[in-house]
Structure formats: C-alpha cells, structure tokens
Design a protein around this motif. Structure first.
Motif, mmCIF file in Angstrom:
data_model
loop_
_atom_site.group_PDB
_atom_site.id
_atom_site.type_symbol
_atom_site.label_atom_id
_atom_site.label_comp_id
_atom_site.label_asym_id
_atom_site.label_seq_id
_atom_site.Cartn_x
_atom_site.Cartn_y
_atom_site.Cartn_z
ATOM 1 N N ASN A 99 0.817 -1.220 0.000
ATOM 2 C CA ASN A 99 0.000 0.000 0.000
ATOM 3 C C ASN A 99 0.851 1.270 0.000
ATOM 4 O OD1 ASN A 99 -2.461 -1.302 -0.092
ATOM 5 N ND2 ASN A 99 -2.756 -1.276 2.132
ATOM 6 N N SER A 100 2.079 1.159 0.524
ATOM 7 C CA SER A 100 2.972 2.316 0.571
ATOM 8 C C SER A 100 3.700 2.536 -0.751
ATOM 9 C CB SER A 100 3.992 2.145 1.699
ATOM 10 O OG SER A 100 3.340 2.088 2.957
ATOM 11 N N GLY A 101 3.468 1.637 -1.707
ATOM 12 C CA GLY A 101 4.061 1.808 -3.030
ATOM 13 C C GLY A 101 5.374 1.089 -3.249
ATOM 14 N N ALA A 102 5.786 0.232 -2.308
ATOM 15 C CA ALA A 102 7.032 -0.516 -2.480
ATOM 16 C C ALA A 102 6.880 -1.506 -3.625
ATOM 17 C CB ALA A 102 7.389 -1.246 -1.185
ATOM 18 N N ASP A 103 7.928 -1.667 -4.435
ATOM 19 C CA ASP A 103 7.847 -2.625 -5.535
ATOM 20 C C ASP A 103 7.927 -4.042 -4.993
ATOM 21 O OD1 ASP A 103 10.770 -3.818 -6.054
ATOM 22 O OD2 ASP A 103 10.971 -1.707 -5.528
ATOM 23 N N ILE A 104 7.452 -4.979 -5.789
ATOM 24 C CA ILE A 104 7.275 -6.354 -5.323
ATOM 25 C C ILE A 104 8.595 -6.994 -4.912
ATOM 26 C CG2 ILE A 104 7.451 -7.501 -7.577
ATOM 27 C CD1 ILE A 104 4.798 -8.277 -4.921
ATOM 28 N N ARG A 105 9.700 -6.666 -5.607
ATOM 29 C CA ARG A 105 10.991 -7.253 -5.272
ATOM 30 C C ARG A 105 11.510 -6.727 -3.933
ATOM 31 N NH1 ARG A 105 12.159 -12.008 -7.766
ATOM 32 N NH2 ARG A 105 11.640 -11.863 -9.995
ATOM 33 N N THR A 106 11.244 -5.456 -3.665
ATOM 34 C CA THR A 106 11.643 -4.880 -2.373
ATOM 35 C C THR A 106 10.869 -5.544 -1.242
ATOM 36 O OG1 THR A 106 12.201 -2.743 -3.367
ATOM 37 C CG2 THR A 106 11.743 -2.763 -1.000
ATOM 38 N N VAL A 107 9.570 -5.742 -1.456
ATOM 39 C CA VAL A 107 8.743 -6.403 -0.442
ATOM 40 C C VAL A 107 9.217 -7.835 -0.235
ATOM 41 C CG1 VAL A 107 6.405 -7.093 0.205
ATOM 42 C CG2 VAL A 107 6.776 -4.926 -1.001
ATOM 43 N N GLN A 108 9.552 -8.516 -1.316
ATOM 44 C CA GLN A 108 10.059 -9.890 -1.221
ATOM 45 C C GLN A 108 11.301 -9.952 -0.338
ATOM 46 O OE1 GLN A 108 11.599 -11.543 -4.869
ATOM 47 N NE2 GLN A 108 11.738 -13.620 -4.040
ATOM 48 N N ALA A 109 12.246 -9.037 -0.586
ATOM 49 C CA ALA A 109 13.484 -9.031 0.199
ATOM 50 C C ALA A 109 13.213 -8.686 1.657
ATOM 51 C CB ALA A 109 14.471 -8.032 -0.411
ATOM 52 N N TYR A 110 12.332 -7.718 1.892
ATOM 53 C CA TYR A 110 12.037 -7.279 3.257
ATOM 54 C C TYR A 110 11.377 -8.393 4.060
ATOM 55 C CZ TYR A 110 10.895 -3.940 6.947
ATOM 56 O OH TYR A 110 10.819 -3.266 8.142
ATOM 57 N N MET A 111 10.460 -9.116 3.426
ATOM 58 C CA MET A 111 9.745 -10.189 4.120
ATOM 59 C C MET A 111 10.553 -11.481 4.195
ATOM 60 S SD MET A 111 6.979 -8.603 4.966
ATOM 61 C CE MET A 111 5.986 -9.954 5.613
ATOM 62 N N GLY A 112 11.654 -11.542 3.410
ATOM 63 C CA GLY A 112 12.503 -12.734 3.436
ATOM 64 C C GLY A 112 11.969 -13.892 2.629
ATOM 65 N N HIS A 113 11.070 -13.611 1.674
ATOM 66 C CA HIS A 113 10.493 -14.686 0.875
ATOM 67 C C HIS A 113 11.505 -15.249 -0.117
ATOM 68 C CE1 HIS A 113 6.232 -12.851 1.553
ATOM 69 N NE2 HIS A 113 6.513 -13.762 2.463
ATOM 70 N N ALA A 114 11.739 -16.559 -0.068
ATOM 71 C CA ALA A 114 12.597 -17.195 -1.057
ATOM 72 C C ALA A 114 11.878 -17.292 -2.396
ATOM 73 C CB ALA A 114 13.019 -18.579 -0.564
ATOM 74 N N ASN A 115 10.569 -17.437 -2.360
ATOM 75 C CA ASN A 115 9.736 -17.557 -3.563
ATOM 76 C C ASN A 115 8.865 -16.316 -3.683
ATOM 77 O OD1 ASN A 115 7.858 -18.206 -5.561
ATOM 78 N ND2 ASN A 115 7.779 -20.362 -4.968
ATOM 79 N N ILE A 116 8.963 -15.617 -4.804
ATOM 80 C CA ILE A 116 8.208 -14.373 -4.965
ATOM 81 C C ILE A 116 6.702 -14.612 -4.984
ATOM 82 C CG2 ILE A 116 8.113 -14.327 -7.504
ATOM 83 C CD1 ILE A 116 8.791 -11.275 -7.233
ATOM 84 N N GLN A 117 6.271 -15.835 -5.251
ATOM 85 C CA GLN A 117 4.836 -16.120 -5.232
ATOM 86 C C GLN A 117 4.242 -15.882 -3.850
ATOM 87 O OE1 GLN A 117 2.887 -16.646 -7.890
ATOM 88 N NE2 GLN A 117 4.794 -16.246 -9.004
ATOM 89 N N ASN A 118 5.053 -16.068 -2.820
ATOM 90 C CA ASN A 118 4.577 -15.776 -1.470
ATOM 91 C C ASN A 118 4.360 -14.282 -1.276
ATOM 92 O OD1 ASN A 118 4.682 -18.482 -0.622
ATOM 93 N ND2 ASN A 118 6.868 -18.306 -0.185
ATOM 94 N N THR A 119 5.157 -13.480 -1.967
ATOM 95 C CA THR A 119 5.014 -12.028 -1.882
ATOM 96 C C THR A 119 3.802 -11.555 -2.662
ATOM 97 O OG1 THR A 119 7.438 -11.982 -1.942
ATOM 98 C CG2 THR A 119 6.303 -9.860 -2.054
#
Length: 208
Positions: free
Chosen positions: A172-192
């Motif tokens: 919602n804050s506008g972060a791109d999906i790859r940044t969110v993936q890294a922040y959340m620690g997701h190994a698989n982007i599908q989880n993001t």
C-alpha cells in the motif's frame, strides 16, 4: 501466558505455530473476513498493550512483529546482539526457509527499545523474557496478542496477522514487489504476490 492462581502471569513452554487462539487460523480468518490487520488496528493494539502488566515489553513485541514482518518464532528468538542502536539497524534471522536480512529501525522503535533496556537493565541475551527471566514462548506471545486484540478490537487475532499486515502495508505504501520480497525474506516471490491480493491498491487506476 496465562494467569496463575496468584494472579501472576505464567509463561508457557514453546509450542508450534499451528495452534491458534479461539480456533484454527483459517477459521479465525474466515470469521474476520481477512488475514491481515490494518496499520490503524496495529496502532490500537500497541496502545492497548501498553496498559498490560508488562506494557513496555508487550507493546514492543507487537511493534517489532509488525514493522519487520516477524513470525512469532522469529520474534521470541530475538537477541539484543542483533540490534545496533547506533546505526539504527536490526539483523533479522528468518525461519521456515526464508531469507535473512538487515532492516532499518524506525525512530519510535529505537526509543521504545531504549526505554525497555532501561526498564529491564538488560542489554544482552534474549530480548523478551518474563519477570523471572524465562524466555517468552511462541504460545505466550500468541495468547497475549489474543487478549489484547479482544480488548482493543473486539475480536481475537493471531500473531501471524501482524506479519501479513506488514506485507500489505508495504504494498500500500508503493514498495515494488521485489523490495517487499526481500524485506519479508520470501525465497519464492509467489509468497510475496499473495499480499497484492490482500489489497486493492494495484486496481486504483482502473475506471468503470
């Protein structure tokens, strides 16, 4: 945590994360209509947690779980050594095959950490312990969140809703999906990508 016969808080032993307050996590999600807390609801939980017997600790646990997308097991395992209050960073060690990372600390969180340090007189070892120095368990944190959310929001929430709240807030804050993936620690982007389904932000420019 639960109240003993003397009225004191009793810490329970660690348990798995599949057990939930008030029934299964899926049943609770269906009852509430969503899996994540909103940012305003998280703030309400933090405010309510400050009124508990261990207010500084409980409010800080909720704050960290939300701001860093922590699972309950990751939260209770935090040690003071992972916090650098000079560079304003925390190193996150993830569980369940997720990727570790280093996050910046928010100013309000740094102040809360310093207050908690002063209150406890502790700067090493596990961050979150009971009044007797015993580790806070996953089940203890879950029960605390259940009690505080029932009091503040009128319904019980599972701690994992704080992790979901973090992911949704980032989207919602506008972060791109790859940044969110890294922040959340997701190994698989599908989880993001799951978090994009929990928010309508990606559809805002559509008109009918």
């Amino acid at each position: 945590m639960q109240n003993g016969a003397s009225g004191q808080v009793v810490e329970l032993h660690p348990t798995t994360e599949t057990r939930t307050v008030g029934g299964s996590r899926r049943a609770n999600d269906l009852e509430r209509g969503r899996k994540h807390l909103t940012r305003d609801e998280v703030q309400a939980l933090i405010k309510a947690a400050k009124q508990t017997r261990n207010g500084e600790r409980d409010a800080l646990m909720i704050r960290l779980a939300f701001e860093h997308g922590l699972r309950a097991s990751e939260l209770v395992a935090l040690r003071w050594q992972v916090f650098n209050l000079e560079t304003h960073e925390v190193h996150i060690t993830r569980s369940k095959g997720s990727l570790d990372g280093t996050h910046p600390l928010q100013g309000q969180t740094i102040r809360a950490l310093k207050r908690y340090q002063r209150a406890t007189g502790r700067t090493d070892g596990l961050v979150f312990v009971s009044e007797r120095g015993a580790p806070i368990s996953v089940d203890g944190f879950r029960r605390m969140v259940g009690r505080v959310s029932k009091r503040a929001l009128g319904t019980q929430w599972h701690p994992h809703a704080l992790r979901h709240a973090c992911g949704v807030h980032l989207i919602n804050s506008g972060a791109d999906i790859r940044t969110v993936q890294a922040y959340m620690g997701h190994a698989n982007i599908q989880n993001t990508v799951t978090y994009t389904a929990l928010t309508g932000r990606q559809f805002e420019r559509l008109t009918f």
